[in-house]
Design a protein around this motif. Structure first.
Motif, short mmCIF file in Angstrom:
data_model
loop_
_atom_site.label_atom_id
_atom_site.label_comp_id
_atom_site.label_asym_id
_atom_site.label_seq_id
_atom_site.Cartn_x
_atom_site.Cartn_y
_atom_site.Cartn_z
N LEU A 253 18.65 40.79 156.15
CA LEU A 253 16.97 40.84 155.76
C LEU A 253 17.12 42.04 154.19
O LEU A 253 15.96 41.56 154.35
N ALA A 254 17.90 42.72 154.40
CA ALA A 254 18.05 43.60 153.62
C ALA A 254 18.02 43.09 151.95
O ALA A 254 17.40 43.12 151.34
N LEU A 255 19.53 41.98 152.25
CA LEU A 255 18.87 40.91 150.90
C LEU A 255 18.59 40.45 150.97
O LEU A 255 17.63 39.85 149.39
N TYR A 256 17.95 39.64 152.07
CA TYR A 256 16.42 38.40 151.68
C TYR A 256 15.45 39.46 150.87
O TYR A 256 14.81 39.09 150.27
N ALA A 292 14.33 47.86 161.95
CA ALA A 292 14.36 47.29 163.36
C ALA A 292 15.46 47.69 163.99
O ALA A 292 15.55 46.98 165.68
N GLN A 293 16.47 46.61 163.58
CA GLN A 293 17.89 46.45 164.40
C GLN A 293 18.63 47.61 164.72
O GLN A 293 19.72 47.87 164.22
N LYS A 294 17.84 47.68 166.14
CA LYS A 294 18.23 49.13 165.81
C LYS A 294 19.93 49.16 166.53
O LYS A 294 20.87 49.76 166.78
N ASP A 295 20.06 48.23 167.56
CA ASP A 295 21.53 47.43 167.33
C ASP A 295 22.74 48.27 167.20
O ASP A 295 23.78 47.18 166.42
N ASP A 296 22.71 47.90 165.45
CA ASP A 296 23.39 47.87 164.21
C ASP A 296 23.17 48.35 163.58
O ASP A 296 22.43 49.09 162.42
N PRO A 297 24.49 49.36 163.83
CA PRO A 297 24.48 51.21 162.77
C PRO A 297 24.57 50.79 161.14
O PRO A 297 24.12 51.63 160.97
N ALA A 298 24.05 49.30 160.61
CA ALA A 298 24.55 49.34 158.82
C ALA A 298 23.25 49.22 158.73
O ALA A 298 22.87 48.81 157.70
N ARG A 299 21.99 48.86 159.77
CA ARG A 299 20.85 48.69 159.49
C ARG A 299 20.42 49.37 158.12
O ARG A 299 19.36 49.29 157.72
N GLY A 300 20.94 50.76 158.15
CA GLY A 300 20.23 51.00 157.08
C GLY A 300 20.59 51.06 155.26
O GLY A 300 19.71 51.24 154.25
N ASP A 301 20.94 49.79 155.82
CA ASP A 301 21.32 49.02 153.70
C ASP A 301 19.55 48.63 153.19
O ASP A 301 19.28 48.47 152.37
N ALA A 302 18.67 48.33 154.72
CA ALA A 302 17.65 48.34 154.21
C ALA A 302 16.67 49.38 153.77
O ALA A 302 15.39 48.81 152.75
N VAL A 303 17.24 50.71 153.81
CA VAL A 303 16.50 51.77 153.28
C VAL A 303 15.99 52.05 151.74
O VAL A 303 15.03 52.06 151.30
#
Length: 425
Positions: A253-256, A292-303
């Motif tokens: 999602l972040a790359l999309y 919003a994918q709180k179960d994935d610690p790498a979700r910060g790539d969207a910031v």
């Protein structure tokens, strides 16, 4: 591609063979610095040594070090989340000197690098390779002073033992041309790289069937950005859309969001503001979903992607004099920048928030935003944004008949201008 092969050999030799050197200064321009960054990524995959690469803009040394601290903290959080799942011990907390933003920036940088070195399980076999390779260097004189102080060391107990440090110098405005004379244990290298080298290297990566699809799509996005830079708008759109289709199908999602934002930037530059707005707004959805994918610690790539999208929307509305909408997006971007410890972007947002208030007749609110930005600029010793923010306050104070404040700002402006290098006004 001989130049690229020579670059890899030089970097590899410095890290593995040159025991008498601790520092390599690599002189490249903004366009070709990406090739060195890519080469360092390849080197990281090849070597057992720990390679840490920092590529944020160096607006001021203070901010650059702050960004390095944030990157290490972010990496530590991700690593500890993964280690916890394996019941492995976590990385230790950052030392106080590294996380204290009131500390001198050179002391912080040394503490951060020492922390990274101490993560190594065996210093006799694994060196720390620390590459400070800012995408842009806004103040060469400040950068030089930072590097000279940082790299000062003495034997037999140098602070940088078991390290190899790679620093960028800007060939357009060299700050370290005498590095070999003023920096102990240093060497200097100027690779013979051109924009054509970079484009060719990325094209080969995108076409290489031996690489993973992820790697090839990353290369395709880079090529889209190069097409955009050269105003090859249709080519850029085609590449962004192809990469976007892949990222959407694979749930990245972040790359999309990044590709949708890229399409918006192309549309904006092609003077199609409505199409640009639609793509920027569409990009917000996958970026927010990723966060919003709180179960994935790498979700910060969207910031950082979300920050870029929000800034683009603010800039687009500002260009169309939609002051309320622009101000709202800049407020959002300011909050993201603060969370990322990105003081430079926060200052930019505060300036633009003030502009929006001012154009809506909210002069007091405008001044408050500019005053907040001024405090930040003073703390960072960032004279360029400080000059701009003070100039805006001067005009607003005059409009509000606050002549004492206007005169105080004018006095500070004269001090800032006196500090400027010759030829800068």
């Amino acid at each position: 591609m001989r130049a690229l092969e020579d670059l890899m050999v030089r970097l590899r030799t410095f890290v593995t063979d040159e025991d008498d050197k601790v520092l390599l200064v690599v002189e490249v321009n903004d366009a070709s610095s990406g090739l060195v960054v890519k080469s360092l990524d390849i080197l990281d995959e090849e070597l057992d040594d720990a390679v840490w690469l920092f590529v944020d803009d160096c607006t001021t040394p203070w901010e650059f070090v702050d960004r390095v601290a944030y990157r290490i903290y972010e990496k530590r959080e991700l690593a500890n989340a993964a280690l916890a799942k394996e019941n492995e011990p976590p990385w230790p907390p950052l030392p106080r000197e590294a996380s204290d933003r009131t500390m001198p920036h050179v002391a912080r940088m040394r503490a951060l690098m020492a922390y990274l070195r101490d993560l190594s399980p065996n210093l006799d076999e694994v060196k720390l390779v620390c590459a400070l390779f800012p995408a842009t260097i806004a103040d060469p004189a400040g950068y030089r002073a930072f590097v000279v102080e940082l790299m000062a060391h003495s034997f037999p107990l140098p602070w940088c033992h078991h390290m190899r440090i790679i620093l960028r110098d800007d060939s357009a405005r060299p700050a370290l041309s005498d590095a070999a004379d003023v920096l102990r244990g240093s060497a200097r290298y100027t690779p013979d790289l051109t924009m054509e080298d970079m484009e060719k290297a990325v094209e080969e990566q995108a076409a290489d069937e031996n690489r993973s699809l992820d790697e090839r799509m990353q290369a395709l996005v880079t090529l889209a950005a190069l097409d955009h830079a050269h105003k090859r708008f249709s080519d850029a759109l085609e590449k962004y859309e192809l990469a976007g289709s892949y990222y959407r199908a694979t749930g990245k999602l972040a790359l999309y969001a990044l590709t949708l934002n890229g399409v918006g930037e192309v549309m904006a530059r092609a003077e199609q503001p409505e199409a640009a707005r639609q793509h920027f707004e569409s990009a917000l959805t996958p970026a927010v979903q990723r966060l919003a994918q709180k179960d994935d610690p790498a979700r910060g790539d969207a910031v950082p992607v979300l920050l870029n999208i929000t800034l683009n929307l603010g800039n687009l509305h500002l260009s169309q004099q939609r002051w309320v909408e622009a101000g709202n997006y800049y407020e959002g971007a300011k909050g993201i920048a603060q969370a990322m410890a990105n003081a430079q972007v926060k200052m930019l947002c505060l300036e633009n928030i003030g502009i929006c208030h001012y154009m809506l007749g909210r002069h007091v609110e405008a001044v408050k935003a500019w005053e907040e930005g001024t405090v930040l600029a003073r703390g960072m010793e960032a004279d360029e944004p400080l000059r701009t923010l003070l100039s805006r306050q001067r005009d607003a104070y005059h409009q509000l008949n606050l002549f004492d404040r206007r005169d105080a700002v004018m006095a500070e402006l004269r001090q800032v201008e006196a500090r400027a290098p010759q030829g800068v006004s």
